[in-house]
Design a protein around this motif. Structure first.
Motif, PDB file in Angstrom:
ATOM      1  N   LEU A 235      46.399  31.929  74.570  1.00 29.76           N
ATOM      2  CA  LEU A 235      47.145  30.842  73.936  1.00 29.76           C
ATOM      3  C   LEU A 235      46.873  30.808  72.433  1.00 29.76           C
ATOM      4  CD1 LEU A 235      49.096  28.623  74.808  1.00 29.76           C
ATOM      5  CD2 LEU A 235      47.124  27.120  75.172  1.00 29.76           C
ATOM      6  N   ALA A 236      45.627  31.020  72.046  1.00 34.29           N
ATOM      7  CA  ALA A 236      45.280  31.045  70.623  1.00 34.29           C
ATOM      8  C   ALA A 236      46.009  32.173  69.908  1.00 34.29           C
ATOM      9  CB  ALA A 236      43.768  31.197  70.461  1.00 34.29           C
ATOM     10  N   LYS A 237      46.131  33.323  70.551  1.00 38.39           N
ATOM     11  CA  LYS A 237      46.841  34.455  69.940  1.00 38.39           C
ATOM     12  C   LYS A 237      48.332  34.159  69.809  1.00 38.39           C
ATOM     13  CE  LYS A 237      43.582  38.015  71.461  1.00 38.39           C
ATOM     14  NZ  LYS A 237      43.338  39.147  72.398  1.00 38.39           N
ATOM     15  N   ALA A 238      48.896  33.491  70.811  1.00 42.58           N
ATOM     16  CA  ALA A 238      50.317  33.135  70.743  1.00 42.58           C
ATOM     17  C   ALA A 238      50.586  32.154  69.605  1.00 42.58           C
ATOM     18  CB  ALA A 238      50.763  32.535  72.083  1.00 42.58           C
ATOM     19  N   VAL A 239      49.711  31.169  69.448  1.00 44.71           N
ATOM     20  CA  VAL A 239      49.872  30.195  68.368  1.00 44.71           C
ATOM     21  C   VAL A 239      49.682  30.861  67.016  1.00 44.71           C
ATOM     22  CG1 VAL A 239      48.889  28.118  67.322  1.00 44.71           C
ATOM     23  CG2 VAL A 239      49.258  28.217  69.792  1.00 44.71           C
ATOM     24  N   ALA A 240      48.719  31.782  66.930  1.00 44.86           N
ATOM     25  CA  ALA A 240      48.479  32.484  65.670  1.00 44.86           C
ATOM     26  C   ALA A 240      49.698  33.295  65.249  1.00 44.86           C
ATOM     27  CB  ALA A 240      47.265  33.394  65.802  1.00 44.86           C
ATOM     28  N   ALA A 241      50.429  33.822  66.221  1.00 51.77           N
ATOM     29  CA  ALA A 241      51.608  34.638  65.925  1.00 51.77           C
ATOM     30  C   ALA A 241      52.883  33.814  65.805  1.00 51.77           C
ATOM     31  CB  ALA A 241      51.785  35.697  67.015  1.00 51.77           C
ATOM     32  N   GLU A 242      52.794  32.495  66.016  1.00 49.86           N
ATOM     33  CA  GLU A 242      53.983  31.632  65.980  1.00 49.86           C
ATOM     34  C   GLU A 242      54.533  31.547  64.556  1.00 49.86           C
ATOM     35  OE1 GLU A 242      57.025  29.491  66.368  1.00 49.86           O
ATOM     36  OE2 GLU A 242      55.886  29.861  68.232  1.00 49.86           O
ATOM     37  N   PRO A 243      55.812  31.923  64.348  1.00 53.33           N
ATOM     38  CA  PRO A 243      56.377  31.888  62.993  1.00 53.33           C
ATOM     39  C   PRO A 243      56.703  30.490  62.487  1.00 53.33           C
ATOM     40  CG  PRO A 243      58.025  32.633  64.575  1.00 53.33           C
ATOM     41  CD  PRO A 243      56.734  32.536  65.320  1.00 53.33           C
ATOM     42  N   ASN A 244      56.969  29.555  63.396  1.00 52.48           N
ATOM     43  CA  ASN A 244      57.286  28.192  62.985  1.00 52.48           C
ATOM     44  C   ASN A 244      55.997  27.488  62.559  1.00 52.48           C
ATOM     45  OD1 ASN A 244      58.102  25.480  62.750  1.00 52.48           O
ATOM     46  ND2 ASN A 244      59.619  25.701  64.378  1.00 52.48           N
ATOM     47  N   ARG A 245      55.980  26.927  61.374  1.00 52.10           N
ATOM     48  CA  ARG A 245      54.741  26.290  60.906  1.00 52.10           C
ATOM     49  C   ARG A 245      54.501  24.942  61.582  1.00 52.10           C
ATOM     50  NH1 ARG A 245      55.009  22.460  56.814  1.00 52.10           N
ATOM     51  NH2 ARG A 245      57.086  21.949  56.003  1.00 52.10           N
ATOM     52  N   ARG A 246      55.536  24.376  62.216  1.00 52.67           N
ATOM     53  CA  ARG A 246      55.375  23.113  62.925  1.00 52.67           C
ATOM     54  C   ARG A 246      55.216  23.400  64.421  1.00 52.67           C
ATOM     55  NH1 ARG A 246      59.793  21.655  59.356  1.00 52.67           N
ATOM     56  NH2 ARG A 246      59.030  20.265  57.695  1.00 52.67           N
ATOM     57  N   VAL A 247      54.063  23.058  64.948  1.00 48.13           N
ATOM     58  CA  VAL A 247      53.726  23.391  66.339  1.00 48.13           C
ATOM     59  C   VAL A 247      53.094  22.184  67.026  1.00 48.13           C
ATOM     60  CG1 VAL A 247      52.344  24.879  67.857  1.00 48.13           C
ATOM     61  CG2 VAL A 247      53.340  25.820  65.760  1.00 48.13           C
ATOM     62  N   VAL A 248      53.474  21.960  68.274  1.00 45.51           N
ATOM     63  CA  VAL A 248      52.810  20.973  69.127  1.00 45.51           C
ATOM     64  C   VAL A 248      52.440  21.673  70.433  1.00 45.51           C
ATOM     65  CG1 VAL A 248      53.057  18.836  70.447  1.00 45.51           C
ATOM     66  CG2 VAL A 248      54.003  18.981  68.138  1.00 45.51           C
TER      67      VAL A 248
END
Length: 325
Positions: A235-248
């Motif tokens: 999950l941490a890797k997925a969030v790190a790779a998330e292009p959208n700067r706004r995440v919940v």
């Protein structure tokens, strides 16, 4: 000399007080052999209960050294958790998010759905959905939430359009109580996390819904966290790779944010309860909550308030947060 006597009394109590302070201060250095380090960190706030016990012992023994030694654990505990004792909530916010592990053993999913709908959330994340109950939640929530995304055992109900929904692989080995709910002829469904884009009035918001693997206290092997830790890393890797700067991130992580397994995740996301809540916000077990393992974590948006909702038919309590741009 009589004034020396109180300093000589209670050496064991003084040693225990210093040890308590060191455990609180250096918990990250406790080896995780048998999951001991992780277990201690999940129960870290409760170590504060030892302080009044030791203080009572110091008073009974009239031990000045034990009383003085208690300064260390009290100071460390307050530095770690004192901020949670004040109300950090603020008015306002642009949307409300709710997350709830509805429990595979929930005997009244329709009642749980109605309770959650009454919370008036804009985003409603459900975890531990079973093949038997998913249809009930879809039916009961359809009026309030025109948009939904369900992948495996997790789902998001939304008042805003959803797009780019995909599963996130966070599963290894154990699937916990969900395994008991599958029909004999039902193919194993290993999806326990999803990612979707919510088209809010303020722009796109990346939302993750996750239910990480269960943890177990096993005779001979201690606190077993292998499946949970694998999911936390994924999950941490997925969030790190998330292009959208706004995440919940909404979900049951089967661990508190003090747990070392979530360091990579909490380095990128902040806890809504820590920044905008009131108190510890414990969620499990619902009958007598001792830990907050259900989380709302954010990045690029601000939590204005966070709270715990009343008990439903689940063994978890729902969590909520008001989020602002």
């Amino acid at each position: 000399m009589t004034w020396i006597a109180p300093w000589k009394r209670g050496p064991l109590l003084a040693a225990l007080a210093l040890l308590l302070g060191l455990v609180l201060l250096l918990h990250a250095w406790i080896p995780d052999t048998g999951g001991v380090g992780s277990l201690v960190e999940n129960l870290l706030p409760w170590l504060g209960v030892c302080v009044p016990v030791l203080l009572a012992g110091a008073c009974w023994r009239r031990s000045a050294s034990a009383a003085l030694a208690l300064v260390l654990p009290v100071a460390v505990w307050l530095s770690l958790f004192g901020g949670l004792l004040q109300d950090k909530s603020h008015p306002g916010g642009d949307l409300t998010a709710v997350s709830h592990n509805v429990s595979a053993d929930n005997h009244d999913p329709a009642g749980t759905a109605r309770q959650l709908a009454a919370a008036d959330a804009d985003l409603l994340a459900l975890e531990e959905l079973t093949p038997q109950a998913t249809g009930t939640y879809e039916k009961e929530l359809a009026k309030e939430y025109p948009y939904r995304a369900v992948r495996g055992t997790v789902g998001l109900w939304s008042r805003f359009p959803l797009s780019d929904t995909r599963a996130v692989d966070v599963v290894r080995d154990d699937v916990g109580p969900l395994a008991r709910t599958r029909p004999v002829d039902h193919a194993p469904d290993e999806v326990r996390a999803l990612r979707t884009t919510v088209a809010t009035d303020h722009g796109p918001l990346a939302v993750y819904v996750a239910h990480l693997g269960s943890v177990r206290v096993l005779p001979g092997s201690g606190f077993w966290t292998v499946s949970r830790d694998f999911g936390a890393d994924a999950l941490a890797k997925a969030v790190a790779a998330e292009p959208n700067r706004r995440v919940v991130l909404l979900g049951d992580l089967n661990g508190t944010t003090d747990d070392r397994a979530f360091h990579a995740l909490t380095a990128r996301l902040s806890s809504a309860q820590d920044t905008a809540g009131n108190g510890f916000g414990f969620t499990w077990p619902a009958s007598f909550p001792i830990a907050r393992i259900d989380q709302i974590l954010v990045r690029g948006v601000r939590a204005r308030s966070a709270w715990v909702l009343p008990e439903t038919g689940s063994d978890h309590l729902p969590v909520a947060a008001r989020i602002a741009w």
